[in-house]
Design an enzyme around this catalytic site. Structure first.
Site, PDB file in Angstrom:
ATOM      1  N   LYS A  15      66.370  64.941  25.530  1.00 47.88           N
ATOM      2  CA  LYS A  15      67.247  65.846  24.764  1.00 47.88           C
ATOM      3  C   LYS A  15      66.627  66.179  23.399  1.00 47.88           C
ATOM      4  O   LYS A  15      66.561  67.336  23.001  1.00 47.88           O
ATOM      5  CB  LYS A  15      68.640  65.206  24.547  1.00 47.88           C
ATOM      6  CG  LYS A  15      69.332  64.779  25.837  1.00 47.88           C
ATOM      7  CD  LYS A  15      70.687  64.167  25.583  1.00 47.88           C
ATOM      8  CE  LYS A  15      70.689  62.891  24.782  1.00 47.88           C
ATOM      9  NZ  LYS A  15      70.032  61.733  25.432  1.00 47.88           N
ATOM     10  N   ARG A  87      79.819  61.983  23.066  1.00 47.42           N
ATOM     11  CA  ARG A  87      79.437  60.894  23.966  1.00 47.42           C
ATOM     12  C   ARG A  87      80.605  60.439  24.839  1.00 47.42           C
ATOM     13  O   ARG A  87      80.416  59.689  25.778  1.00 47.42           O
ATOM     14  CB  ARG A  87      78.988  59.658  23.178  1.00 47.42           C
ATOM     15  CG  ARG A  87      77.763  59.847  22.324  1.00 47.42           C
ATOM     16  CD  ARG A  87      76.559  59.823  23.220  1.00 47.42           C
ATOM     17  NE  ARG A  87      75.588  58.802  22.959  1.00 47.42           N
ATOM     18  CZ  ARG A  87      74.492  58.972  22.232  1.00 47.42           C
ATOM     19  NH1 ARG A  87      74.268  60.101  21.611  1.00 47.42           N
ATOM     20  NH2 ARG A  87      73.618  58.009  22.125  1.00 47.42           N
ATOM     21  N   ARG A 121      58.161  55.254  24.496  1.00 49.33           N
ATOM     22  CA  ARG A 121      58.405  56.193  23.390  1.00 49.33           C
ATOM     23  C   ARG A 121      57.899  55.624  22.058  1.00 49.33           C
ATOM     24  O   ARG A 121      58.071  54.449  21.768  1.00 49.33           O
ATOM     25  CB  ARG A 121      59.901  56.499  23.255  1.00 49.33           C
ATOM     26  CG  ARG A 121      60.193  57.357  22.024  1.00 49.33           C
ATOM     27  CD  ARG A 121      61.549  57.987  22.034  1.00 49.33           C
ATOM     28  NE  ARG A 121      62.631  57.027  22.093  1.00 49.33           N
ATOM     29  CZ  ARG A 121      63.896  57.367  22.203  1.00 49.33           C
ATOM     30  NH1 ARG A 121      64.235  58.637  22.299  1.00 49.33           N
ATOM     31  NH2 ARG A 121      64.830  56.442  22.262  1.00 49.33           N
ATOM     32  N   ARG A 154      61.445  52.467  18.322  1.00 47.40           N
ATOM     33  CA  ARG A 154      62.843  52.288  17.916  1.00 47.40           C
ATOM     34  C   ARG A 154      63.342  50.910  18.326  1.00 47.40           C
ATOM     35  O   ARG A 154      63.023  50.441  19.414  1.00 47.40           O
ATOM     36  CB  ARG A 154      63.700  53.377  18.575  1.00 47.40           C
ATOM     37  CG  ARG A 154      64.064  54.489  17.632  1.00 47.40           C
ATOM     38  CD  ARG A 154      64.682  55.657  18.312  1.00 47.40           C
ATOM     39  NE  ARG A 154      65.902  55.373  19.044  1.00 47.40           N
ATOM     40  CZ  ARG A 154      66.645  56.298  19.631  1.00 47.40           C
ATOM     41  NH1 ARG A 154      66.296  57.570  19.556  1.00 47.40           N
ATOM     42  NH2 ARG A 154      67.727  55.974  20.293  1.00 47.40           N
ATOM     43  N   ARG A 165      72.618  50.775  26.951  1.00 49.78           N
ATOM     44  CA  ARG A 165      72.852  52.180  26.595  1.00 49.78           C
ATOM     45  C   ARG A 165      73.105  53.018  27.844  1.00 49.78           C
ATOM     46  O   ARG A 165      73.979  53.888  27.847  1.00 49.78           O
ATOM     47  CB  ARG A 165      71.635  52.732  25.832  1.00 49.78           C
ATOM     48  CG  ARG A 165      71.562  52.201  24.402  1.00 49.78           C
ATOM     49  CD  ARG A 165      70.173  52.348  23.805  1.00 49.78           C
ATOM     50  NE  ARG A 165      69.724  53.714  23.660  1.00 49.78           N
ATOM     51  CZ  ARG A 165      68.448  54.065  23.531  1.00 49.78           C
ATOM     52  NH1 ARG A 165      67.497  53.157  23.538  1.00 49.78           N
ATOM     53  NH2 ARG A 165      68.117  55.327  23.406  1.00 49.78           N
TER      54      ARG A 165
HETATM   55  P1  AP5 Z   1      63.558  61.931  23.854  1.00 48.91           P
HETATM   56  O1  AP5 Z   1      63.441  63.414  23.683  1.00 48.91           O
HETATM   57  O2  AP5 Z   1      63.404  61.061  22.655  1.00 48.91           O
HETATM   58  O3  AP5 Z   1      64.925  61.592  24.657  1.00 48.91           O
HETATM   59  P2  AP5 Z   1      66.442  61.627  24.216  1.00 48.91           P
HETATM   60  O4  AP5 Z   1      67.204  62.156  25.376  1.00 48.91           O
HETATM   61  O5  AP5 Z   1      66.604  62.345  22.906  1.00 48.91           O
HETATM   62  O6  AP5 Z   1      66.688  60.058  24.083  1.00 48.91           O
HETATM   63  P3  AP5 Z   1      67.421  59.175  22.976  1.00 48.91           P
HETATM   64  O7  AP5 Z   1      67.075  57.752  23.312  1.00 48.91           O
HETATM   65  O8  AP5 Z   1      67.092  59.637  21.580  1.00 48.91           O
HETATM   66  O9  AP5 Z   1      68.881  59.435  23.283  1.00 48.91           O
HETATM   67  P4  AP5 Z   1      70.051  58.516  22.993  1.00 48.91           P
HETATM   68  O10 AP5 Z   1      71.144  59.415  23.359  1.00 48.91           O
HETATM   69  O11 AP5 Z   1      70.083  57.206  23.621  1.00 48.91           O
HETATM   70  O12 AP5 Z   1      69.828  58.114  21.454  1.00 48.91           O
HETATM   71  P5  AP5 Z   1      70.460  58.658  20.113  1.00 48.91           P
HETATM   72  O13 AP5 Z   1      69.392  58.675  19.104  1.00 48.91           O
HETATM   73  O14 AP5 Z   1      71.281  59.874  20.333  1.00 48.91           O
HETATM   74  O15 AP5 Z   1      62.499  61.499  24.980  1.00 48.91           O
HETATM   75  C1  AP5 Z   1      62.363  60.143  25.369  1.00 48.91           C
HETATM   76  C2  AP5 Z   1      60.895  59.836  25.669  1.00 48.91           C
HETATM   77  O16 AP5 Z   1      60.490  60.612  26.813  1.00 48.91           O
HETATM   78  C3  AP5 Z   1      59.916  60.250  24.537  1.00 48.91           C
HETATM   79  O17 AP5 Z   1      58.857  59.318  24.500  1.00 48.91           O
HETATM   80  C4  AP5 Z   1      59.404  61.638  24.956  1.00 48.91           C
HETATM   81  O18 AP5 Z   1      58.091  61.897  24.464  1.00 48.91           O
HETATM   82  C5  AP5 Z   1      59.402  61.481  26.479  1.00 48.91           C
HETATM   83  N1  AP5 Z   1      59.663  62.749  27.177  1.00 48.91           N
HETATM   84  C6  AP5 Z   1      60.531  63.733  26.815  1.00 48.91           C
HETATM   85  N2  AP5 Z   1      60.525  64.718  27.732  1.00 48.91           N
HETATM   86  C7  AP5 Z   1      59.645  64.331  28.698  1.00 48.91           C
HETATM   87  C8  AP5 Z   1      59.227  64.923  29.934  1.00 48.91           C
HETATM   88  N3  AP5 Z   1      59.714  66.114  30.346  1.00 48.91           N
HETATM   89  N4  AP5 Z   1      58.340  64.235  30.682  1.00 48.91           N
HETATM   90  C9  AP5 Z   1      57.848  63.020  30.294  1.00 48.91           C
HETATM   91  N5  AP5 Z   1      58.210  62.423  29.129  1.00 48.91           N
HETATM   92  C10 AP5 Z   1      59.097  63.077  28.358  1.00 48.91           C
HETATM   93  O19 AP5 Z   1      71.513  57.484  19.792  1.00 48.91           O
HETATM   94  C11 AP5 Z   1      71.094  56.213  19.366  1.00 48.91           C
HETATM   95  C12 AP5 Z   1      72.311  55.353  19.044  1.00 48.91           C
HETATM   96  O20 AP5 Z   1      73.072  55.967  17.967  1.00 48.91           O
HETATM   97  C13 AP5 Z   1      73.335  55.211  20.182  1.00 48.91           C
HETATM   98  O21 AP5 Z   1      72.995  54.152  21.071  1.00 48.91           O
HETATM   99  C14 AP5 Z   1      74.618  54.912  19.391  1.00 48.91           C
HETATM  100  O22 AP5 Z   1      74.648  53.574  18.934  1.00 48.91           O
HETATM  101  C15 AP5 Z   1      74.467  55.822  18.185  1.00 48.91           C
HETATM  102  N6  AP5 Z   1      75.051  57.155  18.417  1.00 48.91           N
HETATM  103  C16 AP5 Z   1      74.392  58.353  18.456  1.00 48.91           C
HETATM  104  N7  AP5 Z   1      75.240  59.353  18.673  1.00 48.91           N
HETATM  105  C17 AP5 Z   1      76.473  58.802  18.764  1.00 48.91           C
HETATM  106  C18 AP5 Z   1      77.758  59.340  19.011  1.00 48.91           C
HETATM  107  N8  AP5 Z   1      77.953  60.652  19.227  1.00 48.91           N
HETATM  108  N9  AP5 Z   1      78.803  58.486  19.055  1.00 48.91           N
HETATM  109  C19 AP5 Z   1      78.633  57.158  18.854  1.00 48.91           C
HETATM  110  N10 AP5 Z   1      77.439  56.585  18.640  1.00 48.91           N
HETATM  111  C20 AP5 Z   1      76.360  57.403  18.591  1.00 48.91           C
END
Ligand code: AP5
Length: 207
Positions: A15, A87, A121, A154, A165
């Site tokens: 994403k 979420r 990552r 991370r 997660r």
């Molecule tokens: P990447 O683009 O980083 O993936 P992502 O979907 O953004 O993954 P996240 O882990 O950031 O999502 P998340 O929802 O768990 O974390 P968030 O930061 O929102 O890609 C991942 C990897 O794959 C990278 O290495 C990339 O290079 C690779 N890649 C990408 N595309 C590819 C492809 N096509 N082919 C191969 N490789 C590829 O949340 C973190 C924490 O914050 C949560 O656990 C929670 O505690 C809190 N939080 C965040 N938002 C909320 C909310 N709304 N409510 C409550 N808590 C929240």
């Protein structure tokens, strides 16, 4: 093309990678709740200190903290790519009270691939560039191509936190999908392809 877009999908589905590019192309802000929360933690704000323990365990930060953090940004914006929010159903309903989402894009990816992507990552702590040691490696060993800073992993990309997660995502997301399905704005994208292939699918989903 629509301009008020939310990205839904499991951790590691890509994403953030796609949101940066789409937001740039559309000329709208990329609002990533995970990035904003990590900045609050790093700056040791009151919000960041309350959020940290949830994030370290891979659990959701309480809705009121997250909503307080993004409400102002959303009220002002005529467009956005919102990444990592909503979420759960209550966040989707709260968002609906602030602004009307025009498209919800669901990234789908298997658990096996999620674990593989997240374990490899790496991030640049300076400019935020996202790398993957398997699929998108930096040119030089764990050094950012753009700003030459040493990359980091991370803290929630540890295997046991990744599993938690994904479990939480799986448990909470279904009513959110139904919510957007009922508004006829939900589109699904297969996140298995290359970054380019997925971007083409995302563009088609928001056209
Ligand atoms: P990447 O683009 O980083 O993936 P992502 O979907 O953004 O993954 P996240 O882990 O950031 O999502 P998340 O929802 O768990 O974390 P968030 O930061 O929102 O890609 C991942 C990897 O794959 C990278 O290495 C990339 O290079 C690779 N890649 C990408 N595309 C590819 C492809 N096509 N082919 C191969 N490789 C590829 O949340 C973190 C924490 O914050 C949560 O656990 C929670 O505690 C809190 N939080 C965040 N938002 C909320 C909310 N709304 N409510 C409550 N808590 C929240």
């Amino acid at each position: 093309m629509v301009r008020k877009i939310v990205f839904l999908g499991p951790p590691g589905a890509g994403k953030g990678t796609q949101a940066v590019r789409l937001a740039q192309e559309l000329g709208v802000p990329h609002i990533a709740t995970g990035d904003l929360l990590r900045a609050e933690v790093q700056n040791q704000t009151e919000l960041g200190m309350r959020a940290k323990s949830y994030m370290d365990r891979g659990e959701l930060v309480p809705d009121e903290l997250v909503v307080a953090m993004i409400r102002g940004r959303l009220e002002k914006a005529s467009g956005f790519v919102l990444d990592g929010f909503p979420r759960n159903l209550s966040q989707a309903q709260l968002l609906n009270g602030v602004t009307r989402v025009e498209r919800a894009v669901l990234f789908s990816l298997s658990r096996e691939e999620i674990v593989k992507r997240l374990s490899a990552r790496r991030l640049c702590p300076q400019c935020g560039q996202i790398y993957n040691l398997l699929a998108r490696p930096p040119k030089h060993d764990e050094i950012c191509d753009a700003c030459h800073t040493r990359l980091m992993q991370r803290s929630d990309d540890r295997p046991e936190v990744i599993e938690n997660r994904v479990d939480i995502y799986t448990r909470e997301i279904q009513p959110v999908l139904e919510f957007y399905q009922n508004q006829s704005v939900l589109r699904e994208v297969d996140a298995r392809g290359s970054v380019e292939e997925v971007y083409r699918a995302v563009k088609a989903a928001v056209s």
